[in-house]
Design an enzyme around this catalytic site. Sequence first.
Site, PDB file in Angstrom:
ATOM      1  N   ASP A 195      54.872  74.392  96.983  1.00  0.00           N
ATOM      2  CA  ASP A 195      53.599  74.346  96.879  1.00  0.00           C
ATOM      3  C   ASP A 195      53.067  73.583  97.493  1.00  0.00           C
ATOM      4  O   ASP A 195      52.527  73.085  98.365  1.00  0.00           O
ATOM      5  CB  ASP A 195      53.959  73.392  95.117  1.00  0.00           C
ATOM      6  CG  ASP A 195      52.507  72.719  94.697  1.00  0.00           C
ATOM      7  OD1 ASP A 195      51.096  74.051  95.342  1.00  0.00           O
ATOM      8  OD2 ASP A 195      52.158  72.410  94.222  1.00  0.00           O
ATOM      9  N   HIS A 200      47.531  69.346 100.111  1.00  0.00           N
ATOM     10  CA  HIS A 200      48.322  68.884 100.834  1.00  0.00           C
ATOM     11  C   HIS A 200      48.465  68.331 101.823  1.00  0.00           C
ATOM     12  O   HIS A 200      49.548  67.349 102.338  1.00  0.00           O
ATOM     13  CB  HIS A 200      49.109  68.856  99.620  1.00  0.00           C
ATOM     14  CG  HIS A 200      48.990  68.897  98.276  1.00  0.00           C
ATOM     15  ND1 HIS A 200      47.999  68.012  97.169  1.00  0.00           N
ATOM     16  CD2 HIS A 200      49.090  70.071  97.561  1.00  0.00           C
ATOM     17  CE1 HIS A 200      48.388  68.077  96.692  1.00  0.00           C
ATOM     18  NE2 HIS A 200      48.439  69.734  95.775  1.00  0.00           N
ATOM     19  N   ILE A 215      45.835  64.800 100.139  1.00  0.00           N
ATOM     20  CA  ILE A 215      46.733  63.672  98.558  1.00  0.00           C
ATOM     21  C   ILE A 215      48.217  64.257  98.627  1.00  0.00           C
ATOM     22  O   ILE A 215      48.406  65.304  99.124  1.00  0.00           O
ATOM     23  CB  ILE A 215      45.572  64.162  97.915  1.00  0.00           C
ATOM     24  CG1 ILE A 215      45.798  65.312  96.425  1.00  0.00           C
ATOM     25  CG2 ILE A 215      43.974  63.162  97.861  1.00  0.00           C
ATOM     26  CD1 ILE A 215      44.768  65.361  95.599  1.00  0.00           C
ATOM     27  N   GLY A 218      50.436  65.823  92.919  1.00  0.00           N
ATOM     28  CA  GLY A 218      50.518  65.411  91.481  1.00  0.00           C
ATOM     29  C   GLY A 218      51.826  65.217  91.215  1.00  0.00           C
ATOM     30  O   GLY A 218      52.434  64.629  91.161  1.00  0.00           O
TER      31      GLY A 218
HETATM   32  C1  LIG Z   1      46.033  72.245  91.881  1.00  0.00           C
HETATM   33  C2  LIG Z   1      45.914  70.447  92.497  1.00  0.00           C
HETATM   34  C3  LIG Z   1      46.884  70.057  92.277  1.00  0.00           C
HETATM   35  C4  LIG Z   1      47.007  68.865  92.771  1.00  0.00           C
HETATM   36  O1  LIG Z   1      48.525  67.749  92.707  1.00  0.00           O
HETATM   37  S1  LIG Z   1      46.303  67.816  92.667  1.00  0.00           S
HETATM   38  C5  LIG Z   1      46.842  66.100  92.862  1.00  0.00           C
HETATM   39  C6  LIG Z   1      47.284  65.096  91.475  1.00  0.00           C
HETATM   40  N1  LIG Z   1      45.868  64.759  90.044  1.00  0.00           N
HETATM   41  C7  LIG Z   1      44.982  63.342  90.656  1.00  0.00           C
HETATM   42  O2  LIG Z   1      45.295  63.048  91.501  1.00  0.00           O
HETATM   43  C8  LIG Z   1      43.869  63.206  89.789  1.00  0.00           C
HETATM   44  C9  LIG Z   1      44.113  62.401  89.394  1.00  0.00           C
HETATM   45  N2  LIG Z   1      42.735  61.863  89.112  1.00  0.00           N
HETATM   46  C10 LIG Z   1      42.029  62.008  88.834  1.00  0.00           C
HETATM   47  O3  LIG Z   1      40.528  62.565  90.013  1.00  0.00           O
HETATM   48  C11 LIG Z   1      40.270  62.218  87.178  1.00  0.00           C
HETATM   49  O4  LIG Z   1      41.352  61.412  86.463  1.00  0.00           O
HETATM   50  C12 LIG Z   1      39.820  63.713  86.534  1.00  0.00           C
HETATM   51  C13 LIG Z   1      39.335  64.508  88.891  1.00  0.00           C
HETATM   52  C14 LIG Z   1      40.903  64.075  86.851  1.00  0.00           C
HETATM   53  C15 LIG Z   1      38.992  63.181  85.983  1.00  0.00           C
HETATM   54  O5  LIG Z   1      38.161  62.084  86.030  1.00  0.00           O
HETATM   55  P1  LIG Z   1      36.431  62.027  86.087  1.00  0.00           P
HETATM   56  O6  LIG Z   1      35.939  63.220  86.107  1.00  0.00           O
HETATM   57  O7  LIG Z   1      35.974  61.556  86.612  1.00  0.00           O
HETATM   58  O8  LIG Z   1      36.554  62.031  83.938  1.00  0.00           O
HETATM   59  P2  LIG Z   1      36.401  60.885  83.179  1.00  0.00           P
HETATM   60  O9  LIG Z   1      34.674  60.810  83.106  1.00  0.00           O
HETATM   61  O10 LIG Z   1      37.348  60.179  84.063  1.00  0.00           O
HETATM   62  O11 LIG Z   1      36.829  61.102  81.954  1.00  0.00           O
HETATM   63  C16 LIG Z   1      35.841  62.588  81.223  1.00  0.00           C
HETATM   64  C17 LIG Z   1      37.219  62.893  79.595  1.00  0.00           C
HETATM   65  O12 LIG Z   1      38.157  63.140  80.527  1.00  0.00           O
HETATM   66  C18 LIG Z   1      39.254  62.144  80.228  1.00  0.00           C
HETATM   67  N3  LIG Z   1      40.455  62.594  81.302  1.00  0.00           N
HETATM   68  C19 LIG Z   1      39.775  62.003  82.460  1.00  0.00           C
HETATM   69  N4  LIG Z   1      41.585  61.791  83.459  1.00  0.00           N
HETATM   70  C20 LIG Z   1      41.511  63.424  82.874  1.00  0.00           C
HETATM   71  C21 LIG Z   1      43.991  64.019  82.781  1.00  0.00           C
HETATM   72  N5  LIG Z   1      43.922  63.440  84.736  1.00  0.00           N
HETATM   73  N6  LIG Z   1      44.145  64.473  82.138  1.00  0.00           N
HETATM   74  C22 LIG Z   1      43.434  64.671  81.012  1.00  0.00           C
HETATM   75  N7  LIG Z   1      42.403  63.764  80.648  1.00  0.00           N
HETATM   76  C23 LIG Z   1      41.581  63.174  81.599  1.00  0.00           C
HETATM   77  C24 LIG Z   1      39.263  60.963  80.163  1.00  0.00           C
HETATM   78  O13 LIG Z   1      40.060  59.847  79.152  1.00  0.00           O
HETATM   79  C25 LIG Z   1      37.923  61.045  79.676  1.00  0.00           C
HETATM   80  O14 LIG Z   1      38.042  61.566  77.801  1.00  0.00           O
HETATM   81  P3  LIG Z   1      36.510  61.603  76.946  1.00  0.00           P
HETATM   82  O15 LIG Z   1      35.458  61.787  77.522  1.00  0.00           O
HETATM   83  O16 LIG Z   1      37.761  62.238  75.651  1.00  0.00           O
HETATM   84  O17 LIG Z   1      36.699  60.573  76.622  1.00  0.00           O
END
Ligand SMILES: C/C=C/C(=O)SCCNC(=O)CCNC(=O)[C@H](O)C(C)(C)COP(=O)(O)OP(=O)(O)OC[C@H]1O[C@@H](n2cnc3c(N)ncnc32)[C@H](O)[C@@H]1OP(=O)(O)O
Length: 290
Positions: A195, A200, A215, A218
């Site tokens: 990956d 990262h 970061i 995930g």
């Molecule tokens: C290619 C990439 C590789 C990687 O490895 S990246 C590293 C791993 N991933 C992460 O670290 C992601 C960490 N998560 C976040 O930063 C946040 O989390 C998100 C950016 C994904 C979302 O944040 P936000 O846009 O602020 O959304 P909200 O306002 O908190 O929630 C809106 C709606 O989306 C749902 N939700 C929030 N997070 C997730 C998720 N991770 N997966 C699925 N759904 C999610 C909630 O519940 C809610 O839903 P409803 O509108 O129905 O209430």
Amino acid sequence: MAVYNARAALPGGGPAAWGEPVRIAYDRRDILLYAVGINSRDLRFIFEGHKDFAVFPTFPIRWGGAGAVVDRAAIPPSPGPLTIDAERYLEVVRPLPLGGEVSVVSRLIGVHPRGKGAGFVEYESEVRNAEGQVCVKMVSGSFRRGVERLGDIEPFEGAGTTFSAPVTVPDRAPDVETGAHIPENQADIYRLSGDYNPLHIDPEAARFGGFDKPILHGLCTFGHCAHLLLSTLCDGDPARFRRIKVRFSSPVLPGDDLKVLAWRDGPGRVIFEARVGDRTVVSHAWFEYA
Ligand SMILES: C/C=C/C(=O)SCCNC(=O)CCNC(=O)[C@H](O)C(C)(C)COP(=O)(O)OP(=O)(O)OC[C@H]1O[C@@H](n2cnc3c(N)ncnc32)[C@H](O)[C@@H]1OP(=O)(O)O
């Protein structure tokens, strides 16, 4: 059917039916490198000479979505780092062989508007061994930032279904607490499993993606949670691993101390969360074991 090496980038693209099988070759070195990438010190996973040498159950997670046909009308592309790994599910049906070739089939199962201008896209995948038996089932969910309007999706079997179900942790002290320090170079090692997203490792790419510094993948956090739970609840025995589901709620950084808190939820099942300090980094998560 093209032959891909596990270290090479996986192909993508196509509609909502099962995609063509993608053949993936891997060997002991790939198995070992993955286990070291999630900081395992368990000889069953990091020493090929151990009498119980085994593939760590979450090894195939990176193949989630491989070969899925992406309908560009349904899911407009979003620029590189704006695609975020959001949820993962993995189920072991039978152990993967200690090397050789497997095939992966995937299909789109859902596309949903979610939150502030994001699309949530879910793919289902199956990994089959050389005999055609299903070894692993997976679901991969990602957030597509900037995709404010999802395209017109042609109806297909399962369209609009979601694997993303909310999980609430009980209002009591956890039954199990475990954790691990994430070494500063953990992402540098994990990426060698294939990956190579610069998010990262490259500070500039991280800043472009809206982060102060690179970061952790995930999927590396996912592997850590699985390993910590398997070690704590199943003496690390891979034969006892059944299923795991996580949501990535907030990024983990190399150097962080990851804490996993789990609540028993019936025989062979825990609900869990992972935290860094007071910040929840993995939520809506559960683990099932024999
Ligand atoms: C290619 C990439 C590789 C990687 O490895 S990246 C590293 C791993 N991933 C992460 O670290 C992601 C960490 N998560 C976040 O930063 C946040 O989390 C998100 C950016 C994904 C979302 O944040 P936000 O846009 O602020 O959304 P909200 O306002 O908190 O929630 C809106 C709606 O989306 C749902 N939700 C929030 N997070 C997730 C998720 N991770 N997966 C699925 N759904 C999610 C909630 O519940 C809610 O839903 P409803 O509108 O129905 O209430």
